[in-house]
Design a protein around this motif. Structure first.
Motif, PDB file in Angstrom:
ATOM      1  N   GLY A 112      35.958  71.710 -11.721  1.00 22.06           N
ATOM      2  CA  GLY A 112      36.277  72.686 -12.762  1.00 22.06           C
ATOM      3  C   GLY A 112      37.550  72.380 -13.515  1.00 22.06           C
ATOM      4  N   LEU A 113      38.379  71.461 -12.985  1.00 20.06           N
ATOM      5  CA  LEU A 113      39.612  71.086 -13.675  1.00 20.06           C
ATOM      6  C   LEU A 113      39.368  70.058 -14.770  1.00 20.06           C
ATOM      7  CD1 LEU A 113      41.956  70.683 -10.566  1.00 20.06           C
ATOM      8  CD2 LEU A 113      41.981  72.552 -12.222  1.00 20.06           C
ATOM      9  N   MET A 114      38.186  69.489 -14.835  1.00 13.29           N
ATOM     10  CA  MET A 114      37.943  68.357 -15.733  1.00 13.29           C
ATOM     11  C   MET A 114      37.723  68.780 -17.179  1.00 13.29           C
ATOM     12  SD  MET A 114      35.474  65.973 -13.369  1.00 13.29           S
ATOM     13  CE  MET A 114      36.020  65.404 -11.745  1.00 13.29           C
ATOM     14  N   LEU A 115      37.098  69.929 -17.402  1.00 14.13           N
ATOM     15  CA  LEU A 115      36.753  70.347 -18.757  1.00 14.13           C
ATOM     16  C   LEU A 115      37.398  71.697 -19.079  1.00 14.13           C
ATOM     17  CD1 LEU A 115      32.951  69.456 -18.894  1.00 14.13           C
ATOM     18  CD2 LEU A 115      34.834  68.195 -19.951  1.00 14.13           C
ATOM     19  N   PRO A 116      37.938  71.846 -20.282  1.00 10.11           N
ATOM     20  CA  PRO A 116      38.485  73.159 -20.689  1.00 10.11           C
ATOM     21  C   PRO A 116      37.375  74.199 -20.773  1.00 10.11           C
ATOM     22  CG  PRO A 116      39.204  71.396 -22.171  1.00 10.11           C
ATOM     23  CD  PRO A 116      38.134  70.819 -21.317  1.00 10.11           C
ATOM     24  N   ILE A 117      37.656  75.405 -20.317  1.00 11.38           N
ATOM     25  CA  ILE A 117      36.639  76.445 -20.310  1.00 11.38           C
ATOM     26  C   ILE A 117      36.244  76.864 -21.724  1.00 11.38           C
ATOM     27  CG2 ILE A 117      38.301  78.332 -20.205  1.00 11.38           C
ATOM     28  CD1 ILE A 117      36.325  79.774 -18.356  1.00 11.38           C
ATOM     29  N   LYS A 118      37.122  76.646 -22.700  1.00 10.16           N
ATOM     30  CA  LYS A 118      36.789  77.033 -24.072  1.00 10.16           C
ATOM     31  C   LYS A 118      35.614  76.234 -24.634  1.00 10.16           C
ATOM     32  CE  LYS A 118      41.306  78.830 -25.456  1.00 10.16           C
ATOM     33  NZ  LYS A 118      41.932  78.769 -24.136  1.00 10.16           N
ATOM     34  N   LEU A 119      35.329  75.072 -24.060  1.00 11.09           N
ATOM     35  CA  LEU A 119      34.181  74.302 -24.524  1.00 11.09           C
ATOM     36  C   LEU A 119      32.863  75.007 -24.203  1.00 11.09           C
ATOM     37  CD1 LEU A 119      35.222  70.645 -23.587  1.00 11.09           C
ATOM     38  CD2 LEU A 119      35.334  71.753 -25.820  1.00 11.09           C
ATOM     39  N   GLY A 120      32.887  75.913 -23.247  1.00  2.12           N
ATOM     40  CA  GLY A 120      31.670  76.623 -22.869  1.00  2.12           C
ATOM     41  C   GLY A 120      31.538  77.989 -23.500  1.00  2.12           C
ATOM     42  N   TYR A 144      38.562  85.236 -16.673  1.00  2.31           N
ATOM     43  CA  TYR A 144      39.864  84.676 -16.312  1.00  2.31           C
ATOM     44  C   TYR A 144      39.922  84.333 -14.819  1.00  2.31           C
ATOM     45  CZ  TYR A 144      41.593  86.209 -20.875  1.00  2.31           C
ATOM     46  OH  TYR A 144      41.797  86.379 -22.215  1.00  2.31           O
ATOM     47  N   ALA A 145      39.332  85.182 -13.989  1.00  2.06           N
ATOM     48  CA  ALA A 145      39.329  84.903 -12.554  1.00  2.06           C
ATOM     49  C   ALA A 145      38.563  83.628 -12.256  1.00  2.06           C
ATOM     50  CB  ALA A 145      38.723  86.079 -11.795  1.00  2.06           C
ATOM     51  N   ALA A 146      37.398  83.452 -12.857  1.00  2.00           N
ATOM     52  CA  ALA A 146      36.592  82.258 -12.613  1.00  2.00           C
ATOM     53  C   ALA A 146      37.282  81.004 -13.132  1.00  2.00           C
ATOM     54  CB  ALA A 146      35.222  82.422 -13.271  1.00  2.00           C
ATOM     55  N   SER A 147      37.933  81.100 -14.288  1.00  2.00           N
ATOM     56  CA  SER A 147      38.582  79.919 -14.864  1.00  2.00           C
ATOM     57  C   SER A 147      39.790  79.463 -14.052  1.00  2.00           C
ATOM     58  CB  SER A 147      39.011  80.213 -16.304  1.00  2.00           C
ATOM     59  OG  SER A 147      40.013  81.224 -16.336  1.00  2.00           O
TER      60      SER A 147
END
Length: 274
Positions: A112-120, A144-147
């Protein structure tokens, strides 16, 4: 010895210079928030000659900062608490137990650290829409908790792996089950790491502008970044109130980092030398 002393002095000078450059804009905002708007328009970089708190009163009332601050506090606190709890419960078995597939499960969390969550944002939007979480504070809390889980699991795993097993084995000999061991032994020992991951999750959730702008519809649910941007558009000429709003938005983060600074350092350096 002289070379070492010179190196330390140079390091100190560079650090203080960096601190001055970083704190300079914040100091200008604080000073500007204490000056009447007429003085700011005439001399933007001057010192307060007649300090006043009227700017804070206007910002609090006109910008509905009390509502925006409450939304940010509620969403950030709930998201950090949920993220920290779930991450600690995941990191404990990954760091202390031996079972098949542990390395693969740890890699899954860390991926989960590899890709920014904003891409999803598109799948997140459609998923939230199907779950009726659009325009919902609960949706932002879960997001926010999941990210924050990947980073939190990474830090907590590194910390828990360095804890001595003597206390854990002694508790098991005394008859403690896994739940009591986790609650009464592991959690108190992991407080520095817990404080570290909590503080590092507070800033992204508090400062995030993108997801509240996309996922929220009601102005009474806006967080402080979106609310301030709306206030800036409506009161662009009132610089004193704008500065006061910025100070009120930044102040909670500054207080949190000052209070938790020792815990942050302890959590980040706990594994050094082990």
């Amino acid at each position: 010895m002289k070379t070492t002393a010179r190196g330390r002095i140079a390091t100190q000078v560079l650090l203080w210079a960096y601190a001055g450059v970083a704190a300079g804009p914040l100091l200008l905002v604080v000073l500007g928030s204490l000056r009447p708007n007429q003085d700011l328009l005439r001399d933007p970089l001057g010192l307060p000659q007649r300090p006043t708190l009227a700017n804070y009163e206007r910002a609090w009332q006109s910008a509905s900062l009390s509502t925006y601050l409450w939304n940010s506090v509620l969403i950030t606190a709930a998201a950090v608490a949920l993220c920290t709890t779930v991450s600690l419960m995941a990191a404990y078995p990954l760091a202390r137990w031996h079972f098949r597939g542990r390395a693969m499960l740890a890699a899954y969390f860390l991926s989960g650290l590899m890709l920014p969550i904003k891409l999803g944002i598109l799948p997140i939007f459609y998923m939230f829409q199907s779950m009726s979480l659009i325009d919902s504070r609960l949706g932002l809390i879960l997001l926010y908790a999941a990210s924050g889980i990947p980073f939190s699991v990474f830090v907590l795993m590194a910390f828990l792996r360095g804890l001595p097993r003597d206390v854990e084995e002694a508790a098991r000999i005394d008859g403690a089950d896994e739940l009591r061991l986790f609650r009464s032994v592991i959690t108190p020992l992991a407080r520095p790491a817990i404080a570290t991951v909590a503080v590092f999750q507070i800033a992204p959730a508090w400062n995030d502008f993108f997801f509240p702008l996309v996922l929220l519809r009601s102005t009474d649910k806006y967080t402080i970044p979106v609310g301030l941007s709306r206030f800036f558009g409506e009161h662009a000429a009132d610089r004193g109130a704008l500065y006061a709003g910025l100070v009120l938005a930044v102040l909670p983060l500054v207080v949190v980092f000052v209070i938790a600074s020792r815990q942050i350092v302890a959590g980040l350096t706990a594994g050094i030398g082990r």
